[in-house]
Design an enzyme around this catalytic site. Structure first.
Site, short mmCIF file in Angstrom:
data_model
loop_
_atom_site.label_atom_id
_atom_site.label_comp_id
_atom_site.label_asym_id
_atom_site.label_seq_id
_atom_site.Cartn_x
_atom_site.Cartn_y
_atom_site.Cartn_z
N GLY A 17 -57.07 16.41 -8.83
CA GLY A 17 -55.85 16.04 -9.54
C GLY A 17 -55.25 17.26 -10.22
N ARG A 45 -57.49 16.43 -2.46
CA ARG A 45 -58.89 16.05 -2.71
C ARG A 45 -59.72 16.21 -1.43
NH1 ARG A 45 -58.88 13.76 -7.87
NH2 ARG A 45 -56.99 12.62 -8.38
N ASP A 101 -65.14 18.48 -11.35
CA ASP A 101 -66.51 18.45 -10.81
C ASP A 101 -66.55 18.44 -9.27
OD1 ASP A 101 -69.34 18.34 -11.34
OD2 ASP A 101 -69.25 16.33 -10.47
N THR A 141 -59.35 19.78 -15.63
CA THR A 141 -59.14 18.33 -15.48
C THR A 141 -58.57 17.81 -16.79
OG1 THR A 141 -60.19 16.15 -15.48
CG2 THR A 141 -61.65 17.98 -15.91
N ASP A 168 -59.11 15.06 -17.87
CA ASP A 168 -60.13 14.17 -18.45
C ASP A 168 -61.08 14.89 -19.41
OD1 ASP A 168 -58.99 12.25 -16.90
OD2 ASP A 168 -60.72 11.92 -15.59
N ASP A 199 -63.94 16.19 -18.90
CA ASP A 199 -65.32 15.68 -18.80
C ASP A 199 -66.30 16.64 -18.13
OD1 ASP A 199 -64.26 15.48 -16.27
OD2 ASP A 199 -64.71 13.37 -15.98
N ARG A 229 -45.96 -7.25 -32.34
CA ARG A 229 -46.71 -7.40 -31.09
C ARG A 229 -48.00 -6.58 -31.10
NH1 ARG A 229 -41.51 -6.53 -27.15
NH2 ARG A 229 -41.11 -8.72 -26.72
N MET A 285 -55.60 7.80 -18.87
CA MET A 285 -56.58 8.20 -17.85
C MET A 285 -57.92 8.50 -18.50
SD MET A 285 -54.56 10.34 -14.93
CE MET A 285 -53.44 9.49 -13.82
N ARG A 316 -61.57 8.45 -16.20
CA ARG A 316 -62.33 7.64 -15.24
C ARG A 316 -63.73 7.30 -15.77
NH1 ARG A 316 -61.62 8.11 -9.35
NH2 ARG A 316 -60.56 10.10 -9.49
N GLU A 352 -58.87 4.13 -18.77
CA GLU A 352 -58.88 3.33 -17.54
C GLU A 352 -60.30 2.93 -17.10
OE1 GLU A 352 -57.35 5.80 -14.33
OE2 GLU A 352 -58.72 7.43 -14.87
N ARG A 410 -48.08 -6.61 -25.10
CA ARG A 410 -47.46 -5.82 -24.03
C ARG A 410 -48.41 -4.69 -23.62
NH1 ARG A 410 -44.59 -9.60 -23.91
NH2 ARG A 410 -42.32 -9.68 -24.07
#
Ligand code: F6P
Length: 342
Positions: A10, A72, A103, A125, A127, A129, A162, A169, A171, A222, A266
């Site tokens: 990504g 990828r 990774d 990344t 993320d 991670d 609300r 994101m 994972r 996510e 929402r």
């Protein structure tokens, strides 16, 4: 010396800043030739290259995406993939490759080392991670975007009384959710590292109502999953590294929260807005430092290593100590965020 550079997986804001740093130092200081490899490992498999010079990288520091593209592609899933990569590197005269990736991409770089390809890794990344480094570039930008989204959602959630859920994101880890949630004053933060209990989430929302706060903001990664279930899958298709596409936990939560609290809810899925566009100043600087450190490693002949940031120092770590591992969130930071839940 001819040095190839590729970015796989990504995209993340800052990739172009890395290319620029590698090209500037590689050409000006070391007299190298720098060759861009198109679309990650695909370019080496299929022989697609773009020579890079001082002009091709001029003006790309603030640009998002990747001027070389990304994919990828997993060479180990292709017939004679590693051998083809070596052949193409040799044909093009590439002596070493700087590999920018998370990774998956870096584990290919590590394995290609056994085939004789000289690689240096750069951690990328959104993320955040990857093991061995405190930060990957792209993460800071993603957190800034998610924080701004929370600030905007705050005002509309309050105006309408609300619950608004922001799905971000992440994972396998909740770095973006946790840091954006802290910065944006989220009332609940749900991360993959801590499976959630829906009754507890509803309890936090009710607690706020009792204090007269009739709106709530929830951030969910996510990959977060309920204690009694699995992560929610967006599509069953599996990529070449064996990953399914996650997404949808926000909608699952939204329905459950409406059921148990009766409050109109929402859901906003932030998605690729987190990955697109210009990097923050922090990410531009980190990407630049990583690019410079990587070309220095090439010059020193230190292959099979990944550049990293530890504290505020740029260091390098062996790829073998990094790949296949995962850096999860700091649970002490989660405890701090927890003080503000409900
Ligand atoms: O880069 C990692 C990541 O951001 C994950 O958090 C997410 O699951 C994945 O990318 C989605 O990427 P794409 O939509 O490109 O498959």
């Amino acid at each position: 010396m001819k040095v190839g550079v590729l970015s796989g997986g990504g995209d993340a804001p800052g990739i172009n800043a890395v290319f620029r740093a590698i090209v500037r130092k590689g050409i000006q200081n070391y007299g190298y030739e720098i060759v861009g490899i198109r679309d990650g490992w695909r370019g080496l498999l299929e022989g697609e290259f773009l020579p890079l010079n001082l002009n091709t990288v001029s003006g790309i520091l603030p640009r998002g995406g990747s001027i070389l593209g990304t994919s990828r592609t997993n060479p180990f899933k292709r017939e004679k993939g590693p051998e083809t990569i070596l052949e193409n590197a040799e044909k093009t005269g590439i002596d070493a490759v700087v590999v920018i990736g998370g990774d998956d991409t870096l584990s290919v770089a590590y394995k290609m080392g056994d085939f004789g390809l000289k690689c240096v890794g750069i951690p990328k990344t959104i993320d955040n991670d990857l093991a061995g480094t405190d930060y990957t570039f792209g993460f800071n930008t993603a957190v800034a975007i998610a924080t701004e989204a929370l600030d905007r959602l705050h005002t509309t959630a309050e105006a309408h009384n609300r619950v608004i859920i922001l799905e971000v994101m992440g994972r396998y880890t909740g770095h973006i959710a946790l840091e954006a949630g802290l910065a944006g004053g989220a009332d609940v933060i749900l991360i993959p590292e801590k499976p959630f209990d829906i009754d507890e989430v509803c309890e936090y929302i009710r607690r706020r109502q009792e204090r007269g706060r009739n709106f709530s903001l929830i951030v969910v990664a996510e990959g977060a999953k309920p204690k009694s279930g699995k992560e929610i899958v967006y599509s069953e298709s599996i990529d070449e590294f064996g990953h399914i596409s996650l997404g949808g936990v926000g909608y699952f939560l939204g329905k459950e929260i409406e059921k148990c609290t009766g409050i109109e809810t929402r859901v906003v899925v932030l998605g690729h807005l987190q990955r697109g566009g210009s990097p923050t100043a922090f990410d531009r600087i980190l990407a630049t430092r990583f690019g410079i450190a990587a070309i220095d490693l090439v010059h020193e002949g230190k292959f099979g290593r990944m550049v990293a940031i530890q504290g505020n120092k740029i260091v390098s770590v062996p790829l073998k100590d990094v790949v296949g591992k995962r850096k999860t969130v700091d649970l002490e930071l989660y405890e701090i965020a927890n003080v503000f839940f409900g």
